[in-house]
Design a protein around this motif. Structure first.
Motif, mmCIF file in Angstrom:
data_model
loop_
_atom_site.group_PDB
_atom_site.id
_atom_site.type_symbol
_atom_site.label_atom_id
_atom_site.label_comp_id
_atom_site.label_asym_id
_atom_site.label_seq_id
_atom_site.Cartn_x
_atom_site.Cartn_y
_atom_site.Cartn_z
ATOM 1 N N ARG A 181 0.867 -1.184 0.000
ATOM 2 C CA ARG A 181 0.000 0.000 0.000
ATOM 3 C C ARG A 181 0.897 1.226 0.000
ATOM 4 N N TYR B 36 -1.854 -2.986 -3.644
ATOM 5 C CA TYR B 36 -1.480 -3.299 -5.013
ATOM 6 C C TYR B 36 -0.334 -4.301 -4.998
ATOM 7 N N GLU C 81 -11.151 -7.545 -1.181
ATOM 8 C CA GLU C 81 -11.772 -6.219 -1.289
ATOM 9 C C GLU C 81 -10.830 -5.088 -0.871
ATOM 10 N N ARG C 82 -9.720 -5.427 -0.241
ATOM 11 C CA ARG C 82 -8.732 -4.415 0.153
ATOM 12 C C ARG C 82 -7.791 -4.078 -0.993
ATOM 13 N N ARG D 128 -5.987 1.366 -1.109
ATOM 14 C CA ARG D 128 -6.012 -0.010 -1.603
ATOM 15 C C ARG D 128 -4.608 -0.590 -1.635
ATOM 16 N N HIS E 29 -7.960 1.597 -10.704
ATOM 17 C CA HIS E 29 -8.447 2.173 -9.448
ATOM 18 C C HIS E 29 -8.010 3.630 -9.328
ATOM 19 N N SER F 224 -6.887 -3.504 -5.330
ATOM 20 C CA SER F 224 -7.422 -2.837 -6.515
ATOM 21 C C SER F 224 -8.242 -3.835 -7.344
#
Length: 132
Positions: A21, A29, A112-113, A27, A73, A115
């Motif tokens: 992050r 990545y 869900e955390r 988010r 995102h 991208s």
């Protein structure tokens, strides 16, 4: 429609994937980034991982896995990210550096955390039974 060209490192341990992050981002990545002019996938991957996590990737272990594409995102609708993913063995343990605020090992429950395009990677890895 525009496309962001990105190279990413998929590194798994104990059924979880290494994710980063950046400062100011909400988010996670996959480690990696955009290539510089004239840079190969491998050169880009090695440079980005070195800059973000202060580890070297063993060149003889780098192997192509898959390519994913999705809405980027944090960008306007229609801006896509094309992410070319590679596996590789690191030399050393990751340390957050440069723009990286933190890194974590994420499981499928953490999808869900991540991208949107990383979520596709999570699904792909889950289908193959390697992400818990």
């Amino acid at each position: 429609m525009s496309t962001i060209d990105k190279v990413a490192w998929i590194h798994l341990r104990d059924g979880k994937i290494l994710s980063t992050r950046s400062r100011g981002k909400d988010r996670f990545y996959l480690p990696g980034g955009k290539r510089e002019a004239g840079e190969s996938d491998v050169d880009c991957l090695r440079r980005e991982v070195r800059e973000e996590l202060a580890v070297e990737l063993r060149v003889d272990s780098i192997g192509y896995l898959a390519t994913f594409q999705a809405q980027a995102h944090g960008h306007p609708d229609g801006v896509l990210v094309k992410m070319i993913c590679y596996a590789a063995e690191p030399v050393g343990e990751p340390t957050a550096s440069a723009e990286i605020e933190e890194w974590q090992w994420l499981g499928y429950a953490d999808r869900e955390r991540a991208s949107v395009v990383d979520g596709l990677v999570f699904d792909w890895l889950r289908e193959r039974g390697v992400l818990v």
